[in-house]
Design a protein around this motif. Structure first.
Motif, PDB file in Angstrom:
ATOM      1  N   GLY A  11       0.840  -1.199   0.000  1.00 47.46           N
ATOM      2  CA  GLY A  11       0.000   0.000   0.000  1.00 47.46           C
ATOM      3  C   GLY A  11       0.871   1.243   0.000  1.00 47.46           C
ATOM      4  N   THR A  12       0.684   2.084   1.033  1.00 46.56           N
ATOM      5  CA  THR A  12       1.454   3.328   1.110  1.00 46.56           C
ATOM      6  C   THR A  12       2.691   3.198   1.984  1.00 46.56           C
ATOM      7  OG1 THR A  12       0.075   4.063   2.943  1.00 46.56           O
ATOM      8  CG2 THR A  12      -0.601   4.753   0.747  1.00 46.56           C
ATOM      9  N   THR A  13       2.975   1.993   2.456  1.00 46.53           N
ATOM     10  CA  THR A  13       4.187   1.801   3.258  1.00 46.53           C
ATOM     11  C   THR A  13       5.123   0.823   2.547  1.00 46.53           C
ATOM     12  OG1 THR A  13       5.060   1.310   5.469  1.00 46.53           O
ATOM     13  CG2 THR A  13       3.263  -0.086   4.694  1.00 46.53           C
ATOM     14  N   TRP A  14       6.326   0.690   3.075  1.00 46.77           N
ATOM     15  CA  TRP A  14       7.324  -0.202   2.488  1.00 46.77           C
ATOM     16  C   TRP A  14       8.156  -0.789   3.617  1.00 46.77           C
ATOM     17  CZ3 TRP A  14      12.704   0.598   2.855  1.00 46.77           C
ATOM     18  CH2 TRP A  14      13.070   1.789   3.495  1.00 46.77           C
ATOM     19  N   GLY A  15       9.123  -1.599   3.273  1.00 51.75           N
ATOM     20  CA  GLY A  15       9.990  -2.158   4.309  1.00 51.75           C
ATOM     21  C   GLY A  15      10.938  -3.197   3.744  1.00 51.75           C
TER      22      GLY A  15
ATOM     23  N   VAL B 147       7.739   4.031  -4.877  1.00 55.93           N
ATOM     24  CA  VAL B 147       6.364   3.570  -5.104  1.00 55.93           C
ATOM     25  C   VAL B 147       5.477   3.899  -3.898  1.00 55.93           C
ATOM     26  CG1 VAL B 147       4.901   1.539  -5.465  1.00 55.93           C
ATOM     27  CG2 VAL B 147       7.038   1.768  -6.733  1.00 55.93           C
ATOM     28  N   ALA B 148       5.986   3.639  -2.682  1.00 55.57           N
ATOM     29  CA  ALA B 148       5.196   3.904  -1.467  1.00 55.57           C
ATOM     30  C   ALA B 148       4.873   5.391  -1.334  1.00 55.57           C
ATOM     31  CB  ALA B 148       5.941   3.406  -0.235  1.00 55.57           C
ATOM     32  N   GLU B 149       5.869   6.238  -1.630  1.00 53.65           N
ATOM     33  CA  GLU B 149       5.674   7.681  -1.512  1.00 53.65           C
ATOM     34  C   GLU B 149       4.651   8.180  -2.530  1.00 53.65           C
ATOM     35  OE1 GLU B 149       5.736  10.691   0.623  1.00 53.65           O
ATOM     36  OE2 GLU B 149       7.085   9.061   1.183  1.00 53.65           O
ATOM     37  N   ARG B 150       4.711   7.638  -3.749  1.00 54.99           N
ATOM     38  CA  ARG B 150       3.765   8.021  -4.798  1.00 54.99           C
ATOM     39  C   ARG B 150       2.335   7.650  -4.376  1.00 54.99           C
ATOM     40  NH1 ARG B 150       4.312  10.756  -9.395  1.00 54.99           N
ATOM     41  NH2 ARG B 150       2.936  10.157 -11.092  1.00 54.99           N
ATOM     42  N   ARG B 151       2.172   6.441  -3.831  1.00 52.68           N
ATOM     43  CA  ARG B 151       0.843   5.987  -3.403  1.00 52.68           C
ATOM     44  C   ARG B 151       0.295   6.844  -2.269  1.00 52.68           C
ATOM     45  NH1 ARG B 151       1.595  -0.589  -3.350  1.00 52.68           N
ATOM     46  NH2 ARG B 151       1.447  -0.926  -5.602  1.00 52.68           N
TER      47      ARG B 151
END
Length: 502
Positions: free
Chosen positions: A345-349, A398-402
């Motif tokens: 989604g809007t996070t990553w790791g 990608v996370a930042e764009r979302r």
């Protein structure tokens, strides 16, 4: 030839094509033929100009279109192309070509035509094909409260896990896997209370088979009907477990009659619904139920890709004091490994560690495996898709764009007519006020229960609109969003850091 600015032999050739009888360069021609010749030359020049412009506006694909190759052809930075792919929910891999339709769309968006050299398009499609192997079924147990869902899950688990191990399970991860004669079945343990209806509906996103638990003494109840509707909406086959057959007053035939009224006709009545009589408390009929689940799974011919980067769905997330944000993931495609970077989604790791449903550390998780993942930057909401990416840069971009897109959408949905809490305290007669809320809670379940409770508070004078919801402490971004939409932040069991309070 001089008048047209062309070599004599070319003019002679064209005149012959027009049917003129030309002997040599000294031959004379009448004015009508000259006019015809000029029109033909003008047509050919226009056509040549159009072809030249078309060539300039056509991207010719000679090599498999990877992210780098596409960025080069479009004259853009790789990050720019990556952002546009993120908008299409496509996560690229440096060594793999991008899907043809995605490539064509990105090129067309820049105003160019696409031309594939030879059989390149077919070759790319063929290279994207992967081997799919049989995988275990994912089962969700649904039913009315107090009909024995939890008891059944415990009975299945106890029958498959050594008592010493079972006693050592301290943290339930919301899903587990059991071994039945060398074959595995994954169960999702969804909360059963009505306030978590949405969670149960989401349980069907990853579900292959729904087991509907109905008490033999109680029969079909409102939540039973609700569960049937959820499973049907998700196009999931339903298998019925008629529980509590050991109790006085148990009437399995009455249950079958009630089920048939809702379109679930038992097999023995000529229908397609498998019904198994069980006693979860006495652990009777459990083996029959597991056998029937495997039989249903065989009919579904469940397959998945084992090789390559993993894709999974988050079914639960929580903040752990020792581990930080953790989430339970059911892997759907590929194999999830320790060290993998991912977007959810809007996070990553990055996967710092993986734990199985018994709390044991593992190195990798193949398809249909439930696993607890440690290494999220922020808590992801349940129901979010987790996708493994190649490197950290891809994950963060990608996370930042979302996140940016979600904020934009939330602001758009907030609409033009907004009102602050102070204004709301002084309502105008006959006017409906709108209150925009940003909700934050410590746990996904708490968040959904909070949202459900708040949504029931609105009346004809006040309309409540939740513009953003999330798990974790209140952040500066939450306050900014509430401010932009003239809304209010509500936090449940979360902290308000000093710098945010300012």
């Amino acid at each position: 030839a001089e008048r047209l600015g062309m070599p004599t032999h070319e003019v002679m050739d064209m005149l012959r094509e027009l049917g003129a009888d030309i002997k040599n360069h000294m031959s004379s021609i009448d004015e009508d033929l000259v006019e015809l010749l000029e029109e033909e030359i003008e047509f050919r020049r226009r056509r040549e100009e159009e072809l030249r412009k078309k060539r300039e506006k056509t991207v010719v694909l000679e090599n498999p279109p990877t992210l780098r190759e596409l960025a080069r052809l479009l004259g853009e930075e790789e990050t720019e192309v990556l952002l546009r792919l993120a908008d299409l929910n496509v996560i690229p891999h440096s060594k793999k070509p991008l899907p043809p339709l995605v490539v064509e769309r990105l090129i067309r968006e820049k105003g160019f035509e696409v031309e594939w050299k030879g059989n390149l398009r077919e070759e790319v499609l063929k290279s994207l094909e992967v081997e799919r192997l049989p995988r275990p079924p994912v089962v969700t147990i649904l039913g009315h409260v107090d009909h024995g869902k939890t008891t059944l899950l415990d009975a299945i688990r106890r029958s498959r896990v050594a008592e010493s191990e079972y006693g050592g399970i301290t943290q339930k991860i919301g899903a587990y896997q059991v071994d039945v004669g060398g074959r595995k079945i994954t169960f999702i343990d969804t909360p059963g209370h009505e306030a978590f209806t949405t969670m149960r509906a989401r349980g069907a996103q990853v579900t292959d088979i729904a087991v509907l638990v109905v008490a033999a003494d109680d029969g079909v109840m409102p939540q039973t009907v609700e569960a049937i509707q959820h499973a049907r909406a998700a196009d999931v086959p339903i298998l019925v477990a008629i529980n509590k057959i050991d109790k006085p007053g148990a009437n399995p035939e009455r249950v079958k009659q009630q089920l048939s009224e809702h379109g679930l006709i038992p097999e023995e009545w000529g229908g397609e619904t498998i019904c198994v009589a069980i006693s979860a408390l006495q652990r009777k009929g459990i083996q029959d139920l597991l056998d029937m689940i495997l039989l249903q799974a065989d009919l579904l011919e469940l397959r998945a890709r084992y090789a390559g980067p993993a894709v999974g769905v988050i079914i639960e997330s929580r903040l752990d004091r020792g581990k930080g944000p953790v989430a339970t993931v059911i892997v759907q495609e590929g194999t999830l490994r320790v060290g993998d970077f991912f977007v959810a989604g809007t996070t990553w790791g990055r996967v710092r560690s993986l734990f199985d449903d018994l709390g044991k550390p593992i190195k990798e998780a193949p398809p249909a495996t439930p696993v607890e993942v440690v290494g999220f930057a922020e808590l992801p909401p349940a129901g979010t898709k987790l996708v493994v990416v190649e490197e950290e840069k891809t994950a963060t971009v990608v996370a930042e764009r979302r996140k940016e897109r979600e904020r934009e959408r939330a602001l758009r949905e907030a609409g033009n007519r907004v009102v602050s809490l102070e204004e709301l305290l002084a309502p105008e007669e006959g006017k409906v006020k709108e209150l925009h809320l940003v909700l934050k809670a410590d746990y996904q379940g708490s968040l959904e229960a909070l949202e459900r409770a708040i949504s029931q508070l609105g009346d004809e004078r006040v309309k409540i609109n939740v513009v953003f919801r999330g798990v974790g402490n209140i952040s500066e971004a939450d306050v900014m969003l509430a401010s932009a939409s003239s809304g209010v932040v509500i936090g449940f069991n979360v902290k308000l850091p000093n710098e945010v309070a300012k």
